[in-house]
Write a protein that holds these residues in place. Structure first.
Motif, mmCIF file in Angstrom:
data_model
loop_
_atom_site.group_PDB
_atom_site.id
_atom_site.type_symbol
_atom_site.label_atom_id
_atom_site.label_comp_id
_atom_site.label_asym_id
_atom_site.label_seq_id
_atom_site.Cartn_x
_atom_site.Cartn_y
_atom_site.Cartn_z
ATOM 1 N N HIS A 231 -16.153 1.109 -17.779
ATOM 2 C CA HIS A 231 -16.984 1.959 -16.913
ATOM 3 C C HIS A 231 -18.030 1.083 -16.239
ATOM 4 O O HIS A 231 -18.699 0.286 -16.892
ATOM 5 N N SER B 295 -7.345 6.543 -17.294
ATOM 6 C CA SER B 295 -8.181 5.336 -17.286
ATOM 7 C C SER B 295 -8.464 4.818 -18.700
ATOM 8 O O SER B 295 -8.957 3.700 -18.857
ATOM 9 N N THR C 68 -14.235 6.727 -14.711
ATOM 10 C CA THR C 68 -15.246 7.291 -13.818
ATOM 11 C C THR C 68 -16.136 8.266 -14.582
ATOM 12 O O THR C 68 -15.850 8.625 -15.731
ATOM 13 N N TYR C 69 -17.209 8.718 -13.927
ATOM 14 C CA TYR C 69 -18.040 9.774 -14.511
ATOM 15 C C TYR C 69 -17.179 11.002 -14.806
ATOM 16 O O TYR C 69 -17.308 11.632 -15.849
ATOM 17 N N ASP D 85 -13.978 11.163 -15.381
ATOM 18 C CA ASP D 85 -13.105 10.923 -16.532
ATOM 19 C C ASP D 85 -13.860 11.144 -17.841
ATOM 20 O O ASP D 85 -13.350 11.789 -18.768
ATOM 21 N N ARG E 112 -18.791 13.477 -8.377
ATOM 22 C CA ARG E 112 -17.599 13.287 -7.545
ATOM 23 C C ARG E 112 -17.981 12.992 -6.093
ATOM 24 O O ARG E 112 -17.195 12.401 -5.346
ATOM 25 N N ARG F 195 -19.623 11.034 -3.319
ATOM 26 C CA ARG F 195 -20.079 9.648 -3.213
ATOM 27 C C ARG F 195 -21.538 9.538 -2.791
ATOM 28 O O ARG F 195 -22.310 8.784 -3.391
ATOM 29 N N ARG G 133 -23.734 10.708 -5.640
ATOM 30 C CA ARG G 133 -23.647 9.757 -6.754
ATOM 31 C C ARG G 133 -24.482 8.513 -6.474
ATOM 32 O O ARG G 133 -25.210 8.027 -7.336
#
Length: 303
Positions: free
Chosen positions: A188, A238, A257-258, A260, A279, A281, A284
């Motif tokens: 991560h 992942s 990812t966050y 995940d 999610r 961009r 984030r």
């Protein structure tokens, strides 16, 4: 709902020997992560973490006070292990795994060979075992009413026996340890490892007095997913399950990812909102930029 820092177990959760207190007693105060690894990550600052084993992560919305600098999971100790086990095979397993764990936490590029994978797997199984007993009714000699009161304060999982049996726990000492624990890891590159994000998801089995559990954790660049008895849960792609027959060129894509990470949680409204924010961009990057500037992670309040 927080971990009971004063809880003392009667017997070692591994060898089943009686635990006694005092300077000359047999009970150790074992760091859940092991002291050397806890010291390795303790220099990281600006933790905003839940130290609660059972409750879901409370999103740091703009209208919610943010706790800064609270004790991370890596610093929490457990009074469940005897000095012999702690200073013996547990220390050996920690020493074997530490160089590889440091590489994983730092996000270093290296060949993660099967031998190193097995060392990390055994170490993370030890972590899963300690969390499992701490979130159970093991050695709680309480009446029904007292247990209800205790569970109301420290979490409903305290109603149930440990998911991992005592026989399986003792087998951790052997090289062929195969308890019902799936160990998955991933890389991560976001904020979660800086705030040491941690959560336990229970799943009550209606046919047995046990609670199946899913443990999610991110330290530095290392994302960890431990699945105890949950055979129907499909983890995000992942995550890589240990041990693989061949060496892994680390870090391996796709990265965790966050989305995940939070997909491994119970999907409460708060968790759904976190996933939705991370999610996007633009949103984030704004959240990450604010954290890098202030050391505080805040999400916009739900609309």
């Amino acid at each position: 709902m927080a971990k009971d820092e004063h809880r003392k177990f009667r017997k070692c959760i591994f060898c089943n020997s009686e635990l006694t207190g005092g300077e000359n007693g047999t009970r150790s105060r074992e760091h859940i992560f092991g002291k050397s690894l806890a010291e390795f990550v303790s220099h990281k600052t600006h933790w905003v973490v839940p130290t609660d084993f059972d409750s879901q992560f409370t999103a740091p919305f703009d209208n919610t006070p943010t706790t800064k600098g609270s004790s991370p999971i890596t610093n929490i100790t457990s009074r469940s292990v005897c000095k012999t086990c702690n200073g013996g095979f547990l220390r050996e397993q920690l020493e074997d795994a530490t160089p590889h764990l440091r590489s994983l936490i730092n996000g270093s590029r290296f060949s993660f060979d099967p031998t190193a994978q097995e060392m990390v797997r055994l170490y993370l199984c030890r972590f899963a075992i300690i969390v499992d007993v701490e979130t159970s009714n093991l050695d709680l000699e309480l009446s029904t009413s007292e247990l209800e009161e205790y569970a109301a304060k420290h979490g409903p999982l305290r109603y149930f026996d440990p998911t991992i049996s005592r026989t399986e726990r003792w087998q951790l000492k052997s090289s062929d340890f195969q308890a019902n624990i799936r160990v998955l890891v991933g890389h991560h590159s976001g904020l979660l490892g800086k705030i040491i994000e941690f959560g336990v998801v229970p799943s009550i089995n209606p046919f047995a007095d046990i609670a199946e559990k899913r443990i999610s954790l991110v330290i530095g660049n290392l994302s960890i997913l431990l699945i105890i008895g949950m055979h129907d849960f499909v983890p995000p792609q992942s995550y890589i399950e240990l041990c693989q027959p061949d060496a892994i060129c680390w870090p391996k894509k796709p990265f965790v990812t966050y989305d995940d990470h939070y997909a491994t949680y119970s999907q409460t409204e708060q968790i759904k909102w976190i996933r939705q924010c991370m999610r996007q961009r633009k949103q984030r990057r704004k959240i990450e930029s604010n954290f890098n500037r202030t050391g505080i992670w805040k999400l916009p309040a739900p609309k």
